[in-house]
Design an enzyme around this catalytic site. Sequence first.
Site, mmCIF file in Angstrom:
data_model
loop_
_atom_site.group_PDB
_atom_site.id
_atom_site.type_symbol
_atom_site.label_atom_id
_atom_site.label_comp_id
_atom_site.label_asym_id
_atom_site.label_seq_id
_atom_site.Cartn_x
_atom_site.Cartn_y
_atom_site.Cartn_z
ATOM 1 N N THR A 57 -4.414 -8.304 10.595
ATOM 2 C CA THR A 57 -4.835 -7.042 9.963
ATOM 3 C C THR A 57 -4.426 -5.829 10.790
ATOM 4 O OG1 THR A 57 -6.723 -8.176 8.983
ATOM 5 C CG2 THR A 57 -6.838 -5.785 9.060
ATOM 6 N N ASN A 64 -1.659 -0.390 7.391
ATOM 7 C CA ASN A 64 -1.084 -1.702 7.702
ATOM 8 C C ASN A 64 -0.210 -2.256 6.576
ATOM 9 O OD1 ASN A 64 -3.087 -2.412 5.944
ATOM 10 N ND2 ASN A 64 -4.114 -3.872 7.305
ATOM 11 N N LYS A 90 0.842 -1.206 0.000
ATOM 12 C CA LYS A 90 0.000 0.000 0.000
ATOM 13 C C LYS A 90 0.877 1.256 0.000
ATOM 14 C CE LYS A 90 -3.606 -2.412 2.613
ATOM 15 N NZ LYS A 90 -4.546 -2.326 3.748
ATOM 16 N N ARG A 135 -0.304 -14.827 4.044
ATOM 17 C CA ARG A 135 -1.063 -14.171 5.125
ATOM 18 C C ARG A 135 -0.312 -14.283 6.448
ATOM 19 N NH1 ARG A 135 -5.969 -11.272 4.464
ATOM 20 N NH2 ARG A 135 -6.887 -12.360 6.245
ATOM 21 N N GLU A 154 -8.961 -11.218 -7.336
ATOM 22 C CA GLU A 154 -8.094 -10.040 -7.233
ATOM 23 C C GLU A 154 -7.018 -10.032 -8.322
ATOM 24 O OE1 GLU A 154 -8.825 -9.246 -2.463
ATOM 25 O OE2 GLU A 154 -6.901 -10.097 -3.079
ATOM 26 N N ARG A 180 3.563 -6.807 9.235
ATOM 27 C CA ARG A 180 2.803 -5.798 9.991
ATOM 28 C C ARG A 180 3.264 -5.715 11.436
ATOM 29 N NH1 ARG A 180 -2.908 -7.862 7.520
ATOM 30 N NH2 ARG A 180 -3.065 -6.503 5.701
ATOM 31 N N HIS A 229 -1.582 -5.564 1.598
ATOM 32 C CA HIS A 229 -2.794 -6.381 1.514
ATOM 33 C C HIS A 229 -2.422 -7.740 0.931
ATOM 34 C CE1 HIS A 229 -6.806 -7.732 0.303
ATOM 35 N NE2 HIS A 229 -6.224 -8.106 -0.821
ATOM 36 N N TYR A 243 -12.007 -3.347 -2.949
ATOM 37 C CA TYR A 243 -12.506 -3.377 -1.570
ATOM 38 C C TYR A 243 -14.028 -3.447 -1.498
ATOM 39 C CZ TYR A 243 -7.881 -2.630 0.420
ATOM 40 O OH TYR A 243 -6.573 -2.788 0.816
ATOM 41 N N PHE A 280 -15.200 2.691 7.324
ATOM 42 C CA PHE A 280 -13.866 3.109 6.878
ATOM 43 C C PHE A 280 -13.675 3.000 5.362
ATOM 44 C CE2 PHE A 280 -13.590 -1.364 8.272
ATOM 45 C CZ PHE A 280 -13.114 -1.968 7.113
HETATM 46 P P1 CMP Z 1 -6.593 -5.120 4.009
HETATM 47 O O1 CMP Z 1 -5.944 -6.425 4.259
HETATM 48 O O2 CMP Z 1 -6.152 -4.324 2.845
HETATM 49 O O3 CMP Z 1 -8.167 -5.352 3.880
HETATM 50 C C1 CMP Z 1 -9.124 -4.383 4.222
HETATM 51 C C2 CMP Z 1 -8.496 -3.185 4.851
HETATM 52 O O4 CMP Z 1 -9.392 -2.347 5.548
HETATM 53 C C3 CMP Z 1 -7.517 -3.647 5.908
HETATM 54 O O5 CMP Z 1 -6.401 -4.215 5.312
HETATM 55 C C4 CMP Z 1 -7.293 -2.374 6.698
HETATM 56 O O6 CMP Z 1 -6.264 -1.565 6.139
HETATM 57 C C5 CMP Z 1 -8.623 -1.669 6.521
HETATM 58 N N1 CMP Z 1 -9.370 -1.694 7.772
HETATM 59 C C6 CMP Z 1 -9.908 -2.743 8.371
HETATM 60 N N2 CMP Z 1 -10.517 -2.368 9.507
HETATM 61 C C7 CMP Z 1 -10.341 -1.032 9.617
HETATM 62 C C8 CMP Z 1 -10.727 -0.070 10.570
HETATM 63 N N3 CMP Z 1 -11.432 -0.405 11.659
HETATM 64 N N4 CMP Z 1 -10.369 1.210 10.361
HETATM 65 C C9 CMP Z 1 -9.672 1.550 9.243
HETATM 66 N N5 CMP Z 1 -9.272 0.668 8.298
HETATM 67 C C10 CMP Z 1 -9.609 -0.608 8.496
#
Ligand code: CMP
Length: 143
Positions: free
Chosen positions: A91, A112, A9, A85, A126, A102, A115, A49, A57
């Site tokens: 996450t 984070n 990201k 993963r 994807e 992470r 992805h 997404y 969010f």
């Molecule tokens: P990712 O693995 O890219 O998949 C969905 C993304 O949503 C996740 O990583 C986070 O970056 C984001 N995400 C998930 N939960 C939250 C949250 N509570 N607030 C902000 N971003 C979030």
Amino acid sequence: MERTFLMIKPDGVQRNLIGEVIKRLENKGFTLVGLKLMSVSQELAEKHYDVHKERPFFGSLVDFIISSPVVAMVWEGEGVVASARKIIGATDPLSAEPGTIRGDYGVSIGRNLIHGSDAIETAQREISLWFKEEELCHWQTTI
Ligand code: CMP
């Protein structure tokens, strides 16, 4: 052979973690079959997404992904979806184990770093969203 989609990201790119991420996947023994640095359109970010579109969010997540370049990758190998993963970690970086990407480099769920597809079916969706078939290389190590 199993494949997964990973995206470094904007925060991961800006923090110079491209090499670190690739090194961890290479060291594990997986094969890089697709790689591009790219600016993401709003349409692609929203499609990627889509599963989160009702979450509070969603808007800020899409805004962040389109804010500066990302690195899109396809990795190949036995069990690569689940293994990547594990290498990436939970996450929320504050819950992610030390030794994961992470866990070692992140502190915020909204930043984070990377992805990774969460299942084989998601990976297929994807990969086809982010890459054309001709952008992927079919190769194996011969040394
Ligand atoms: P990712 O693995 O890219 O998949 C969905 C993304 O949503 C996740 O990583 C986070 O970056 C984001 N995400 C998930 N939960 C939250 C949250 N509570 N607030 C902000 N971003 C979030």
